[in-house]
Each structure stands twice: as structure tokens, then as C-alpha cells.
Design a protein around this motif. Structure first.
Motif, PDB file in Angstrom:
ATOM      1  N   LEU A 249       0.830  -1.203   0.000  1.00 28.75           N
ATOM      2  CA  LEU A 249       0.000   0.000   0.000  1.00 28.75           C
ATOM      3  C   LEU A 249       0.864   1.252   0.000  1.00 28.75           C
ATOM      4  CD1 LEU A 249      -2.742  -1.101   2.547  1.00 28.75           C
ATOM      5  CD2 LEU A 249      -3.094  -0.613   0.125  1.00 28.75           C
ATOM      6  N   LYS A 252       1.969   1.770  -3.508  1.00 24.75           N
ATOM      7  CA  LYS A 252       0.852   2.222  -4.329  1.00 24.75           C
ATOM      8  C   LYS A 252       0.498   3.673  -4.020  1.00 24.75           C
ATOM      9  CE  LYS A 252      -1.037  -2.447  -4.492  1.00 24.75           C
ATOM     10  NZ  LYS A 252      -2.051  -3.362  -3.962  1.00 24.75           N
ATOM     11  N   GLU A 253       0.654   4.054  -2.757  1.00 24.40           N
ATOM     12  CA  GLU A 253       0.362   5.440  -2.380  1.00 24.40           C
ATOM     13  C   GLU A 253       1.312   6.409  -3.065  1.00 24.40           C
ATOM     14  OE1 GLU A 253       0.188   8.139   1.679  1.00 24.40           O
ATOM     15  OE2 GLU A 253      -0.251   5.986   1.816  1.00 24.40           O
ATOM     16  N   LYS A 254       2.544   5.981  -3.308  1.00 25.71           N
ATOM     17  CA  LYS A 254       3.471   6.835  -4.057  1.00 25.71           C
ATOM     18  C   LYS A 254       2.990   7.038  -5.488  1.00 25.71           C
ATOM     19  CE  LYS A 254       7.566   5.477  -1.377  1.00 25.71           C
ATOM     20  NZ  LYS A 254       8.875   4.763  -1.420  1.00 25.71           N
ATOM     21  N   ASN A 256      -0.235   6.792  -6.320  1.00 27.54           N
ATOM     22  CA  ASN A 256      -1.532   7.464  -6.250  1.00 27.54           C
ATOM     23  C   ASN A 256      -1.757   7.967  -4.830  1.00 27.54           C
ATOM     24  OD1 ASN A 256      -4.167   8.321  -6.334  1.00 27.54           O
ATOM     25  ND2 ASN A 256      -5.011   6.419  -7.160  1.00 27.54           N
ATOM     26  N   PRO A 257      -1.455   9.240  -4.546  1.00 26.07           N
ATOM     27  CA  PRO A 257      -1.592   9.785  -3.182  1.00 26.07           C
ATOM     28  C   PRO A 257      -2.995   9.668  -2.606  1.00 26.07           C
ATOM     29  CG  PRO A 257      -0.304  11.269  -4.565  1.00 26.07           C
ATOM     30  CD  PRO A 257      -0.876  10.221  -5.484  1.00 26.07           C
ATOM     31  N   ILE A 259      -4.680   7.156  -2.178  1.00 29.95           N
ATOM     32  CA  ILE A 259      -4.785   5.960  -1.346  1.00 29.95           C
ATOM     33  C   ILE A 259      -4.661   6.319   0.134  1.00 29.95           C
ATOM     34  CG2 ILE A 259      -3.537   3.823  -0.737  1.00 29.95           C
ATOM     35  CD1 ILE A 259      -3.152   3.336  -3.709  1.00 29.95           C
ATOM     36  N   ALA A 260      -3.985   7.406   0.449  1.00 33.18           N
ATOM     37  CA  ALA A 260      -3.874   7.844   1.849  1.00 33.18           C
ATOM     38  C   ALA A 260      -5.245   8.097   2.465  1.00 33.18           C
ATOM     39  CB  ALA A 260      -3.011   9.095   1.940  1.00 33.18           C
ATOM     40  N   ARG A 263      -6.984   5.372   4.759  1.00 34.40           N
ATOM     41  CA  ARG A 263      -6.545   5.078   6.122  1.00 34.40           C
ATOM     42  C   ARG A 263      -7.708   5.233   7.101  1.00 34.40           C
ATOM     43  NH1 ARG A 263      -1.903   4.595   8.911  1.00 34.40           N
ATOM     44  NH2 ARG A 263      -0.683   5.051   7.031  1.00 34.40           N
ATOM     45  N   THR A 467      -6.103  -2.678  -4.886  1.00 36.64           N
ATOM     46  CA  THR A 467      -5.868  -2.141  -3.548  1.00 36.64           C
ATOM     47  C   THR A 467      -6.908  -2.609  -2.533  1.00 36.64           C
ATOM     48  OG1 THR A 467      -4.747  -0.185  -4.425  1.00 36.64           O
ATOM     49  CG2 THR A 467      -5.687   0.021  -2.225  1.00 36.64           C
TER      50      THR A 467
END
Length: 650
Positions: A249, A252-254, A256-257, A259-260, A263, A467
């Protein structure tokens, strides 16, 4: 038994020790020995430290094996034989410096075959061993006298198909069984009578590739002397990461920000209905006003939400908003009209090219017929993976200019389907491996477009792009959606049986994808089990799932709010961390603990009485306790009973 076609009835002889050691060839390393009987071609593996012997149990078809030839060479044994006029060979190879055994099955690539039953996986009868399969995040089945579900009383098939394990709950010894060709093939546990006792016996099988063998099949055994199901899952996690089919994750967050924003966020599926966006906005406004400001939203069957309204929701709340989608079924307008969808729905589907091109995009089955899906034949079909990328690209270009969804849930689609289909069309034939590759192209297309992707369940090969595993927590589901349904015996005895569940999929994928309950098994669907589902979410670090409409939200608002306040503060702490351990703290398995890579720990008491930990913290029945121990000050996070709120720092 080695090999059968699907037309052969599978039966078993019950001599568990049908093995002539006087006629066996042996190879070994410092961990394990492998013996293969030169007469029957059956194999056994012995752990050289514990002395445990893992045996293949033969079926009656072993009598049809002819011309057996067994040869040994240092670290390997090759077995060749004839079966039903087919020449088959098995290569067993020991790793030089680890307790690992690879087994490869080979035959003529042009050999016609529907099903290959691989060498029978090894087992241990009468010793208290258990099977672990990654079904519903992880389930245990006893080898001897197993409890079997009503809907499949004679066999357990692992839907993930990629791995299974055998272990002893006291010693932790056993092995990991890995399907090295995890895009196709699977494990089944068959209930048999051996020496008069019900016994779960494994079977590993692969389908043919467009009716032919085409390429070798391989499995791997990793034997262990301790560690139990946790180590079994870690073995598969390591293998999966080494295969390249993994992305965390954090990685992947790098890419697509957005994804944060997942949380600590439960998934809410809302069905707009004919009243359109106004009731949805009222629900979301009320959720935020009530303190439920973390969520990611799916709009189910959003025929009555316009592109402008979808953008309005996204902009107003700045949360992740998505859509249910399906790139697998091809549906005619006639099918929609015949099943009660009105003109608005049909126009909406037509505008975004959801009907596909029939018949040119439809896959053919082995009989050369169009692959019909559920619904009236001739109206709903299965699309060919060979056509899926261009069709998806065309649709994405049409849709993304209007809707701009951040989240896209794929239902039985190229990229998230549990089963890889084939296409027998000679113009665009597709094998299971090509099907996987075609689906990955579709997944990557949406991933590179900046979307967060979720799917129904989800196989290992989709992990780099996918994800959210919707339904990854559920064993049995699809029993309801919005209104409560009475739980059946299988739901109670397996889905909610904490003594049979273990989070092995969490150990494999916990830091790579978000897992939720299935839409037909969401937190609201069985009210009497709502608290227990919350406790599983807390223990495993997974996301709650709520499916609502305008009617059901207002009716169940207080229950949703109670569940949200109980789970979300804990889930927020555990999001993105690897689940590194799970253990039972009591012999009855009522009290369980999980440990996470970021320093958080969770204990849940599923039992009927309170439990006092070594640090004198008492956990009420159906309560939990969480703490953090990597900080020098030893920060402690509050415990709670069933009606309490968790994660209040003290």
C-alpha cells in the motif's frame, strides 16, 4: 494416484501405508528425505529431525499405472509411467540448503486433456494435524474428524487456489503447498473414509489449456518443524514477493496519493435509486455531522446519478468516491429491459458503451458456442479476455471525461475475477495464462489513470494494481444486501467461527491491500453478529463494510455509528501495517492476539467470560484491548468491553 481425466470417477483405496520401503529409491538433504516406491511410484517425505512422515495416499487408479521407471540422481528423483496410453513424468527435486521440494509434471504438450490431477499432496492421518486454506481470510479444517459445511459436505475447495498448508497445532510442524503456476489450478480437500474414520485428503488439479496439456505444471512444498499456520502464510508471502506479483500500500500510495484517504476508512455502498443524488447528499451530510467523516464511497448501480452530481459528491466531501463496474459481462439492451430496467438505465448504459459488441467480443466455450452468463441465453454473455483491453480503453475514455471516479470496484472482471476463463475462438484463442495477462493490462490501464482499484475477492497476480479486496473477509456471502437475513448454519459454523478462523491472508497481504466483508455479508446484514464482525475487523486490522439505501441508513444509523466508533479508531492505527503474528492465548481459542509491524498489538476476547492478561488488564467478554509498545514510553491504548469505544489513549 497420479492422473485422471474429469470423466474418471475418483475413488480411493484406504491403505494409508501402501508403500514398499524395500523397493524405494531415496534422496535427501540435511532437512528431509524423499522416498519413491519403484513399483507404485508413490512418494513419502520424512522430516529428519522430528521423524514425522508425510505420505501420499493412493487411489484405485494406481493400479492402471504401467511401465513405472524411477531414477535417482543426487538431489532429484524422476518418475515416468504410462496411464491410459499417455506418457507422464514427474520430477521431484530437493533444494540443496532448505527443506523445500519442487514437483513438476510433464507430458506431451499436444496431449488432449481436460483436467490434470497432480501428485496427491502429502498428508498425515491420525496425528491431530489441521489444514489451513486462505478462504475467508483463513480457515482451519482438522484432518481427522473434520467439521464440514452443509453446502459442500464432501469437499472443501479453496477459492484462492494458490496455496494451502498442513500443520500440527501443538508442535507447529507441517508444510506449505504452493501452486507455482498460481494463475490456474487449485487445492481441494476431499472427505474420505480411511480405516473407518472421516479424513480430509488433499487433491491438487489443473485444467487443460484449450483442451491440451501445453506446458509443465509445478508445485512447491516447504516443510517446517515449527511456526504453524503463521509460518505457512509467511512462506507464501515470501514466494509471492519474490515472484514480482506484489506491491505494498505504501508503494501504491506513491503512485496514487489518494490511497492515503483509505486510512481508517470503512467502505459505504449506497444505492441511489430513482430519487437520484439528493438522498445520497443528505446521508453523507448526516454521516459527517455525526462524526463519520472517514469513508470511501461506492455508488451501486448508479443509473440515476449524473456525471455532474458525481463530481459534486467528490468535490464536496473530498473523500474517495467510486462506482460498481463490470468489464466481464456483455449485456444486451433487451436483457436490461426484460429485467425491469427503465429507459434511463438503458440510455445510461448505452452512453458509456456498457453493452459491448455481441457476438464479436463474446468468448467461445470448448463446444464453440457463445459463453452465456446468468440470465436468458442470448441476452447476457461472458466477454473474451482477448477483447477486454480495447473495450475497456474505449469505455474509460468515454467515462473518465464525465465521472472522474477515484475508486472503481470490479465485479468478476478482467483483473479481479476468482477464476481465469479461456476463449476457444480460433480467431482470438486465450489460455488461462493469457487470460491473466489480458486482465492485468486492463487493471494497469485504470491504475495508471489514477484510480484506486478494488475487486471481488482477488487473486495473487492482481495485487500490484488492486488495492481493495471486497469480500476478502467472507467465507459465505451473497445472502443479502440491504435488509437483514437470518444466518444459516454454515454462516455460524464457519464465517463466524473464531476457533476455526485465522488471518493467514492478512499475514500475506495485510500491507498490500484492504480487505472488507462481502457486500452480501456486510456488517449490517446479520444484526446479531454485528459486534463479532467488528471484533474480527479490529483483530485483523481490516475495514468494515456497510451497504445502505436511503431507507436502511436512517433505520440503522445508531447501529452504524456504534460500529464505526468501535472499529475505525483502531483500524486507522493498523492501516498499511503488515500483520506479522497471530496466536491463541487460551486453549479454547476464545482469546486471540495479533501483532503488527508498526508496533500495535490487539487482543480480542470472543469468549463468554472476562479474561485477565499478564499485565493485569482485564478484557470483558466480547471486548478487546490494544496497545503500542515500540515507543520508549510504552504508550498504551485503552481497552474496551463490547459496548465501549476503543483506542482512547490513556
Amino acid at each position: 494416484m497420479r492422473f485422471i481425466s474429469t470423466c474418471v470417477v475418483y475413488a480411493w483405496l484406504f491403505q494409508a501405508l501402501w508403500f514398499s520401503t524395500a523397493e524405494a529409491l531415496e534422496v535427501k538433504n540435511k532437512f528431509i528425505s524423499l522416498k519413491v516406491d519403484e513399483t507404485t511410484s508413490l512418494a513419502q517425505v520424512a522430516d529428519l529431525k522430528t521423524g514425522t512422515v508425510y505420505q501420499q495416499i493412493p487411489g484405485f487408479e494406481v493400479a492402471k499405472i504401467k511401465d513405472v521407471a524411477v531414477s535417482a540422481q543426487n538431489d532429484r528423483v524422476k518418475v515416468s509411467f504410462a496411464f491410459n496410453n499417455m506418457a507422464i513424468s514427474l520430477l521431484y527435486r530437493l533444494a540443496p540448503d532448505s527443506p523445500t521440494l519442487d514437483v513438476t509434471l510433464e507430458m506431451d504438450p499436444d496431449q488432449k486433456i481436460q483436467t490434470v490431477n497432480f501428485p496427491v499432496p502429502f498428508t498425515v492421518c491420525g496425528k491431530g494435524f489441521e489444514w489451513v486454506v486462505p478462504d475467508g481470510y483463513g480457515l482451519l479444517y482438522k484432518v481427522d474428524e473434520p467439521a464440514m459445511p452443509h453446502r459442500s459436505p464432501n469437499a472443501i475447495t479453496c477459492p484462492c487456489l494458490e496455496w494451502a498448508g498442513l500443520f500440527h497445532p501443538q508442535t507447529g510442524e507441517g508444510y506449505t503447498l504452493i501452486n507455482k503456476d498460481f494463475y490456474h489450478g487449485g487445492v481441494a480437500l476431499k472427505l474420505k473414509q480411511i480405516s473407518g474414520k472421516a479424513t480430509l485428503v488433499p487433491e491438487f488439479s489443473f485444467g487443460g489449456y484449450l483442451g491440451k496439456f501445453q506446458e509443465p505444471r509445478s508445485v512447491r512444498y516447504i516443510f517446517q518443524q515449527e511456526g504453524g499456520y503463521v509460518n505457512i502464510a509467511l512462506n507464501y508471502r515470501k514466494y509471492l514477493m519474490e515472484s514480482g506479483h506484489y506491491r505494498s500500500l505504501a508503494e501504491k500510495e506513491k503512485d496514487n496519493p489518494a490511497i492515503a484517504k483509505l486510512r481508517g476508512a470503512p467502505v459505504f455502498w449506497i444505492y441511489p435509486g430513482r430519487d437520484g443524488v439528493d438522498p445520497v447528499l443528505k446521508i453523507l451530510d448526516d454521516m459527517v455531522a455525526s462524526g463519520m467523516d472517514k469513508w470511501f464511497l461506492g455508488l451501486g448501480f448508479n443509473y440515476y446519478i449524473t456525471p455532474e452530481q458525481a463530481r459534486q459528491i467528490q468535490k464536496k466531501f473530498n473523500n474517495v468516491v467510486g462506482i460498481y463496474d463490470n468489464y466481464f459481462d456483455l449485456m444486451s439492451k433487451e436483457w436490461y429491459q426484460a429485467n425491469g430496467y427503465d429507459k434511463i438505465a438503458v440510455e445510461w448504459m448505452d452512453r458509456y458503451k456498457r453493452f459491448g459488441r455481441i457476438p464479436e467480443h463474446v468468448g467461445l466455450d470448448e463446444r464453440g458456442e457463445l459463453r452465456a452468463n446468468c440470465g436468458p441465453k442470448g441476452n447476457r454473455y461472458v466477454g473474451s479476455p482477448a477483447m477486454s483491453f480495447e473495450a475497456a480503453k474505449e469505455r474509460l475514455e468515454a467515462e473518465s471525461a464525465d465521472y472522474r471516479y477515484v475508486y472503481r470496484f470490479f465485479d468478476v472482471t478482467p483483473g479481479a475475477a476468482l477464476w481465469l476463463d479461456q476463449d476457444y475462438n480460433p480467431q482470438h484463442p486465450v489460455t488461462p495464462k493469457q487470460s491473466m495477462e489480458g486482465r492485468l493490462r486492463v487493471f494497469k490501464l485504470f491504475y495508471d489513470h489514477g484510480m484506486i482499484l478494488g475487486g471481488e475477492g482477488g487473486d495473487a497476480w492482481g495485487t500490484p494494481y488492486f488495492t481493495v479486496s471486497e469480500g476478502g473477509m467472507s467465507v459465505y456471502h451473497m445472502v443479502g444486501r440491504l435488509d437483514p437475513v437470518p444466518p444459516d448454519e454454515d454462516f455460524k459454523n464457519f464465517n463466524m467461527a473464531h476457533e476455526k478462523r485465522v488471518p493467514v491472508n492478512g499475514i500475506v497481504y495485510g500491507d498490500a491491500r484492504v480487505a472488507t466483508w462481502a457486500w452480501g455479508d456486510n456488517t449490517l446484514i446479520e444484526p446479531e453478529y454485528m459486534l463479532k464482525k467488528d471484533l474480527f475487523n479490529i483483530l485483523y486490522g481490516t475495514a468494515p463494510s456497510y451497504h445502505i439505501s436511503n431507507r436502511t441508513y436512517w433505520k440503522n444509523k445508531e447501529k452504524i455509528l456504534e460500529s464505526y466508533r468501535r472499529v475505525v479508531p483502531v483500524y486507522e492505527k493498523l492501516f498499511g501495517a503488515a500483520l506479522i503474528n497471530h496466536r491463541w492465548l487460551t486453549p479454547d481459542r476464545n482469546v486471540q492476539q495479533t501483532d503488527f509491524s508498526n508496533g500495535w498489538h490487539v487482543v480480542v476476547n470472543f469468549g463468554p467470560t472476562a479474561f485477565t492478561m499478564d499485565n493485569h488488564v482485564t478484557i470483558a467478554s466480547m471486548g478487546f484491548h490494544t496497545w503500542y509498545d515500540m515507543h520508549p514510553a510504552g504508550q498504551v491504548v485503552g481497552s474496551a468491553g463490547p459496548a465501549g469505544n476503543a483506542a482512547k489513549t490513556r
